[in-house]
Design an enzyme around this catalytic site. Structure first.
Site, PDB file in Angstrom:
ATOM      1  N   LYS A 117     -35.940 -28.045  43.783  1.00  0.00           N
ATOM      2  CA  LYS A 117     -37.011 -27.737  44.750  1.00  0.00           C
ATOM      3  C   LYS A 117     -36.603 -26.515  45.578  1.00  0.00           C
ATOM      4  O   LYS A 117     -37.382 -25.583  45.771  1.00  0.00           O
ATOM      5  CB  LYS A 117     -37.235 -28.916  45.710  1.00  0.00           C
ATOM      6  CG  LYS A 117     -38.043 -30.076  45.151  1.00  0.00           C
ATOM      7  CD  LYS A 117     -38.350 -31.078  46.271  1.00  0.00           C
ATOM      8  CE  LYS A 117     -39.116 -32.282  45.767  1.00  0.00           C
ATOM      9  NZ  LYS A 117     -39.465 -33.254  46.806  1.00  0.00           N
ATOM     10  N   GLU A 147     -33.375 -41.132  38.294  1.00  0.00           N
ATOM     11  CA  GLU A 147     -33.145 -40.445  39.565  1.00  0.00           C
ATOM     12  C   GLU A 147     -32.274 -41.279  40.507  1.00  0.00           C
ATOM     13  O   GLU A 147     -31.549 -40.739  41.333  1.00  0.00           O
ATOM     14  CB  GLU A 147     -34.504 -40.158  40.222  1.00  0.00           C
ATOM     15  CG  GLU A 147     -34.585 -38.786  40.833  1.00  0.00           C
ATOM     16  CD  GLU A 147     -36.001 -38.429  41.231  1.00  0.00           C
ATOM     17  OE1 GLU A 147     -36.716 -37.856  40.392  1.00  0.00           O
ATOM     18  OE2 GLU A 147     -36.409 -38.738  42.369  1.00  0.00           O
ATOM     19  N   HIS A 207     -42.001 -46.213  14.093  1.00  0.00           N
ATOM     20  CA  HIS A 207     -42.133 -45.254  13.001  1.00  0.00           C
ATOM     21  C   HIS A 207     -41.633 -43.874  13.415  1.00  0.00           C
ATOM     22  O   HIS A 207     -42.029 -42.872  12.832  1.00  0.00           O
ATOM     23  CB  HIS A 207     -43.595 -45.205  12.530  1.00  0.00           C
ATOM     24  CG  HIS A 207     -44.033 -46.537  12.014  1.00  0.00           C
ATOM     25  ND1 HIS A 207     -43.962 -46.887  10.688  1.00  0.00           N
ATOM     26  CD2 HIS A 207     -44.490 -47.636  12.669  1.00  0.00           C
ATOM     27  CE1 HIS A 207     -44.379 -48.137  10.541  1.00  0.00           C
ATOM     28  NE2 HIS A 207     -44.702 -48.615  11.727  1.00  0.00           N
TER      29      HIS A 207
HETATM   30  O1  PA5 Z   1     -38.198 -40.338  44.287  1.00  0.00           O
HETATM   31  C1  PA5 Z   1     -38.375 -39.313  44.929  1.00  0.00           C
HETATM   32  O2  PA5 Z   1     -38.251 -39.287  46.174  1.00  0.00           O
HETATM   33  C2  PA5 Z   1     -38.823 -38.013  44.290  1.00  0.00           C
HETATM   34  O3  PA5 Z   1     -38.779 -38.039  42.924  1.00  0.00           O
HETATM   35  C3  PA5 Z   1     -40.227 -37.679  44.747  1.00  0.00           C
HETATM   36  O4  PA5 Z   1     -41.107 -38.712  44.370  1.00  0.00           O
HETATM   37  C4  PA5 Z   1     -40.753 -36.372  44.174  1.00  0.00           C
HETATM   38  O5  PA5 Z   1     -39.793 -35.368  44.244  1.00  0.00           O
HETATM   39  C5  PA5 Z   1     -41.978 -35.926  44.974  1.00  0.00           C
HETATM   40  O6  PA5 Z   1     -41.639 -35.771  46.315  1.00  0.00           O
HETATM   41  P1  PA5 Z   1     -42.728 -35.764  47.474  1.00  0.00           P
HETATM   42  O7  PA5 Z   1     -43.359 -37.115  47.538  1.00  0.00           O
HETATM   43  O8  PA5 Z   1     -41.966 -35.466  48.704  1.00  0.00           O
HETATM   44  O9  PA5 Z   1     -43.705 -34.697  47.118  1.00  0.00           O
END
Ligand code: PA5
Length: 475
Positions: free
Chosen positions: A444, A301, A330
């Protein structure tokens, strides 16, 4: 209790990158000293970028090892009460709000924690609900006694559909059962001033912990996101933070050869430039299995970005892949050794396992089995790791090994911080915004649109006007 500096030193994580070098895997795949020296400039610039921005903007996570004294006190006190009153602790969250707590639980608790008798476990059973599969949610209710369950809803944005739908379902059940006392079963961990969860938490009167503004989800494990669950499980969260601070100190040098996160980032960066588009994370310890999951989010990410900071289309990033030693020897190693030259493989080693299991004697008449006797499983797993390292290296596959002297709260803090810093350095080298996630937001927003959330009408319209699927292409 103070942790002695000699002990800290003995717990230092080591990064061995011999097998990234041309001396070992040849010049076509590996890097020469000359190439590393040429990369020094870019590494120094990344080092400066990270150092200059520490604690600012979305780099608030760099300060978590130092600025949480009061919060840690509150967390430990709250955790003590939870341990006394509850048999189950359930995290509701997704992404960064779930992967860290899961990874740390697996690393630092008994590997069969939930199956142990309460007397031995000495902490509530632990569940992380990071999906909205209806069967999974129903199954959870089949095993939970709500009277004895504390929930921790975690969402920084306070809006994530998955987490908020879980919250709604559970709160409804809690209210039906406990009425006004439902709030005693819910803790909210969220932004202090953004999103809906904070408003709901205030209206309902929940105990609340805050995720600092400058700490994104995937960098939040060392904030209350991860610390509360860890403390409830009896993990020494102060030692985790000390481990992170120790790694931070180790990395406070722009000398490539001394800064483990910087050298790893540079090697990954140079590998990406050579077309190595896959980063495999392969711990040789079940306790570290979910560290690989956590890493996948952090690396994927953070670095998977279409644009660089100058507005150029760069489509940066490396696809992170999780593997487990020896299990995936494996399954995946065949590909890693003989498939395309498109990967960097990180092996995570543990010098000393917390438990030892000797391999029993037997099969005297079968030398091909008997050779195992007199050894231990830790000898076997570490020998197999070395064997894999050898096999990859002789096939000229880029690989390096990160070694933990042992798995404990301190070394896990070190490891988390090491990967976070490596990611920040790599992002700076790629000249991208490491800390945003427009791709995640896209998904989202489309969900909000599909569910008719106000403000998302345009996205809904776009989705409705998207080309319809052809029946011809479905069989
Ligand atoms: O790294 C990030 O910000 C995202 O991957 C969030 O962790 C994930 O989308 C969850 O978001 P939130 O904590 O707002 O529910």
């Amino acid at each position: 209790m103070a942790i002695k500096s000699e002990w800290q030193k003995s717990m230092q994580i080591k990064v061995d990158y011999n097998n990234m070098m041309a001396d070992y895997i040849g010049e076509e795949q590996g890097f020469t000293d000359k190439e590393l020296s040429a990369g020094k400039k870019i590494a120094e610039a990344a080092y400066k970028d990270v150092a200059d921005n520490r604690g600012n903007g979305m780099m608030g996570w760099t300060e978590l090892p130092y600025n949480q004294n009061e919060i840690v006190k509150d967390i430990i006190e709250t955790a003590k009460n939870i341990r006394r009153k509850f048999d189950n602790f359930v995290v509701l969250g997704i992404g960064g709000s779930a992967l860290g707590p899961t990874a740390v639980f697996q690393a630092l608790c008994h590997l069969r924690h939930n199956e142990l008798p309460k007397k031995v476990r000495k902490a509530p059973k632990f569940y992380v609900e990071d999906n909205i599969d209806p069967e999974r949610m129903a199954a959870l209710f089949d095993v939970l006694d709500l009277d004895k369950t504390m929930f921790n809803v975690i969402t920084k944005s306070g809006a994530t559909s998955e987490t908020m739908s879980q919250y709604l379902i559970i709160m409804d059940k809690l209210k039906a059962k406990f009425g006004d006392k439902a709030k005693e079963h819910m803790i909210a961990t969220t932004s202090a001033n953004k999103g809906n969860l904070i408003k709901i938490a205030k209206a309902e009167g929940f105990k609340t912990f805050y995720i600092p503004d400058g700490v994104g989800g995937r960098f939040s494990e060392l904030s209350p996101v991860g610390l509360l669950a860890a403390a409830v499980l009896g993990i020494d969260i102060k030692a985790m933070l000390k481990g992170a601070a120790f790694m931070d100190k180790l990395c406070k040098t722009k000398d490539l050869r001394k800064n483990p996160a910087l050298i790893s980032a540079l090697l990954q960066y140079l590998s990406m430039k050579k077309g190595k588009n896959i980063s495999v994370m392969m711990p040789y310890a079940d306790s570290l299995k979910y560290i690989a999951d956590w890493y996948c989010q952090l690396w994927g990410e953070s670095l998977g970005k279409a644009d660089d900071k100058d507005g150029n289309k760069v489509y940066a990033g490396q696809t992170p892949v999780k593997a487990l030693g020896v299990t995936d020897q494996h399954s995946q190693i065949q590909l890693y050794r003989e498939g395309p030259f498109d990967k960097v493989i990180t092996l995570i080693a543990v010098d000393n396992f917390r438990k030892e299991t000797p391999i029993s004697n037997g099969c005297k008449d079968f030398p091909d089995v008997n050779f195992l006797c007199g050894h231990t499983l830790s000898e076997l797993i570490n020998s197999e790791r070395k064997a894999t390292e050898y096999a990859l290296t002789t096939a000229k596959r880029l690989n390096y090994t990160v070694t933990l002297p042992e798995v404990n709260a301190f070394t896990i803090g070190e490891l988390l911080y090491y990967f976070e810093l490596e990611t920040a350095y790599a992002g700076a080298m790629l000249n991208i915004d490491t800390f945003n996630q427009p791709g995640v937001e896209g998904g989202k927003n489309a969900t909000y649109a599909l569910f008719g959330r106000k403000g998302y009408e345009k996205t809904r319209e776009e989705m409705e006007n998207a080309p319809k699927k052809k029946a011809d292409y479905i069989c």
